[in-house]
Scaffold this motif. Structure first.
Motif, PDB file in Angstrom:
ATOM      1  N   ASP A 305     -19.505  -7.282  -4.597  1.00 41.83           N
ATOM      2  CA  ASP A 305     -20.927  -6.851  -5.282  1.00 41.83           C
ATOM      3  C   ASP A 305     -21.926  -6.539  -4.609  1.00 41.83           C
ATOM      4  OD1 ASP A 305     -22.307  -8.422  -6.951  1.00 41.83           O
ATOM      5  OD2 ASP A 305     -22.271  -9.973  -6.471  1.00 41.83           O
ATOM      6  N   TYR A 306     -22.013  -4.527  -4.130  1.00 41.57           N
ATOM      7  CA  TYR A 306     -23.193  -4.391  -3.776  1.00 41.57           C
ATOM      8  C   TYR A 306     -24.218  -3.825  -4.833  1.00 41.57           C
ATOM      9  CZ  TYR A 306     -25.293  -1.547  -0.961  1.00 41.57           C
ATOM     10  OH  TYR A 306     -26.310  -0.732   0.652  1.00 41.57           O
ATOM     11  N   TRP A 307     -25.255  -3.955  -3.919  1.00 43.83           N
ATOM     12  CA  TRP A 307     -26.155  -3.630  -5.286  1.00 43.83           C
ATOM     13  C   TRP A 307     -26.161  -1.996  -5.915  1.00 43.83           C
ATOM     14  CZ3 TRP A 307     -29.695   0.590  -5.033  1.00 43.83           C
ATOM     15  CH2 TRP A 307     -29.143   1.039  -3.254  1.00 43.83           C
ATOM     16  N   LEU A 308     -25.678  -1.258  -4.942  1.00 38.43           N
ATOM     17  CA  LEU A 308     -25.773  -0.109  -5.625  1.00 38.43           C
ATOM     18  C   LEU A 308     -24.714   0.208  -6.789  1.00 38.43           C
ATOM     19  CD1 LEU A 308     -26.361   2.831  -4.583  1.00 38.43           C
ATOM     20  CD2 LEU A 308     -24.413   3.226  -3.979  1.00 38.43           C
ATOM     21  N   ILE A 309     -24.101  -0.805  -6.845  1.00 34.80           N
ATOM     22  CA  ILE A 309     -22.456  -0.603  -7.226  1.00 34.80           C
ATOM     23  C   ILE A 309     -22.653  -0.938  -9.103  1.00 34.80           C
ATOM     24  CG2 ILE A 309     -20.055  -1.508  -8.098  1.00 34.80           C
ATOM     25  CD1 ILE A 309     -19.388  -1.640  -4.847  1.00 34.80           C
ATOM     26  N   LYS A 310     -23.531  -2.482  -8.599  1.00 40.42           N
ATOM     27  CA  LYS A 310     -23.613  -2.407  -9.946  1.00 40.42           C
ATOM     28  C   LYS A 310     -25.601  -1.589 -10.357  1.00 40.42           C
ATOM     29  CE  LYS A 310     -25.486  -6.953  -8.146  1.00 40.42           C
ATOM     30  NZ  LYS A 310     -26.281  -7.376  -7.979  1.00 40.42           N
ATOM     31  N   CYS A 311     -26.316  -1.503  -9.783  1.00 45.27           N
ATOM     32  CA  CYS A 311     -26.747  -0.507 -10.353  1.00 45.27           C
ATOM     33  C   CYS A 311     -26.040   1.293 -10.754  1.00 45.27           C
ATOM     34  CB  CYS A 311     -27.411   0.384  -9.053  1.00 45.27           C
ATOM     35  SG  CYS A 311     -28.406   1.504  -9.607  1.00 45.27           S
ATOM     36  N   LEU A 312     -25.399   1.675 -10.366  1.00 44.24           N
ATOM     37  CA  LEU A 312     -24.451   2.589 -10.899  1.00 44.24           C
ATOM     38  C   LEU A 312     -23.767   2.144 -12.209  1.00 44.24           C
ATOM     39  CD1 LEU A 312     -22.919   4.414  -7.630  1.00 44.24           C
ATOM     40  CD2 LEU A 312     -24.742   5.375  -9.233  1.00 44.24           C
TER      41      LEU A 312
END
Length: 344
Positions: A305-312
């Motif tokens: 649950d990391y911001w960069l993964i959510k962003c992608l």
């Protein structure tokens, strides 16, 4: 002239692409705001990304003829599609949230009433939906100004007066309720941004020394970020919650920074290997509607649950869905179209 028109539309799409990417990044790092760097980044994005869309919204407005036919045409062409999308996508996402987040039917049923009321009552998957209602209301106010107020000076006096009222009387109650329906009070602020877009658009293509202006705006932005990071200033600009704490910067910073984004977009359009960014500029609404719901996908797929993964996920999945849909429609059209055979 045709080439010029295409170029104009291209750089506007590029600016929308930068704007929607900033929106998704801002929302994805919201959970990381316990760190000071993320907190400042979050604030710095909010100084311009939502005002940018209101500024762009003023680009292609035209004064209406003073008759009901023109008014009906404006409402049906510019406002109705947005309202239909608001309720259709809102209803779909409420049901998706019910099953994905295992919410009770009482919560889900009441959320449909919240969808009607809109604004700050919306959260989770629908937290960005305030933008649609405020955008529609701002369109109506600006159209009234440019169509029925003949004096440009008076238009600006009215707009800036609304801005002053909006910044002085923040977060007002509505008939005893803490939130205004459709976040309507925010229109007092966004009207100035959209009016600036209406009058500023014709100047954008005629600006000279663009690199020097971009350099000056970049320096201004970096100074603001530095002062925010060091605690010299505390500048917040959150339109949805009607929360801003510096009237002068709330007026100047979004206009200056959005000008920088628009000029930067013109330059990016000259770089061929960055043309893929236009996909986001031409499909801002699907990304706007869906990205918050897509932030749940990493958890469902047992990913960090990391911001960069959510962003992608928020940026890529809507575009991939659109590309697949277009390919499917193309194949369907080709399959049902009459075949042409060469004569032997």
């Amino acid at each position: 002239m045709i080439s010029s028109a295409k170029q104009r539309i291209t750089w506007v799409d590029m600016a929308k692409a930068l704007g929607i990417i900033a929106v998704v990044v801002g929302h994805s790092i919201n959970s990381e705001r316990s760190g000071h760097l993320f907190d400042v980044t979050y604030d710095a994005l909010y100084w311009w990304h939502m005002p940018l869309f209101f500024i762009i919204g003023g680009f292609f407005l035209k004064p209406l003829a003073h008759d009901w036919k023109a008014v009906r045409h404006f409402l049906s062409r510019r406002c109705k599609p947005l309202i239909v999308s608001y309720f259709l996508m809102g209803s779909i996402l409420i049901l998706v949230s019910h099953f994905i987040r295992h919410q009770g039917w009482s919560y889900t049923g009441f959320y449909f009433f919240r969808l009607l009321y809109g604004g700050q009552t919306l959260n989770n998957y629908l937290s960005i939906f305030w933008f649609i209602t405020v955008y529609v209301l701002t369109l109506i106010v600006v159209i009234i100004l440019i169509s029925w107020v003949p004096s440009v000076l008076l238009q600006w006096v009215i707009s800036l007066s609304l801005f002053a009222i909006g910044t002085i009387h923040q977060q007002p109650s509505f008939l005893g309720h803490p939130y205004f329906p459709w976040d309507a009070q925010v229109v007092s602020i966004t009207t100035t941004y959209m009016l600036a877009g209406y009058y500023g658009f014709r100047l954008l293509t005629s600006i000279s020394h663009k690199y020097m202006i971009l350099l000056a705006i970049a320096a201004f932005y970096l100074l603001l970020i530095r002062d925010q990071f060091n605690g010299i200033i505390n500048f917040n600009l959150y339109l949805k919650s009607d929360n801003l704490n510096h009237t002068g910067l709330a007026l100047i910073a979004p206009l200056v920074l959005s000008l920088g984004v628009l000029l930067l977009s013109q330059k990016i359009c000259e770089i061929k290997f960055l043309q893929w960014l236009l996909l986001w500029g031409r499909h801002t609404m699907p990304v706007m509607f869906l990205h918050r719901a897509l932030f749940d996908m990493p958890g469902l797929l047992n990913l960090p649950d990391y911001w960069l993964i959510k962003c992608l996920f928020g940026l890529l999945v809507p575009i991939l869905a659109i590309l697949i849909w277009k390919r499917f429609k193309h194949l369907l059209t080709w399959h049902h179209s009459p075949k042409q055979y060469a004569n032997i």
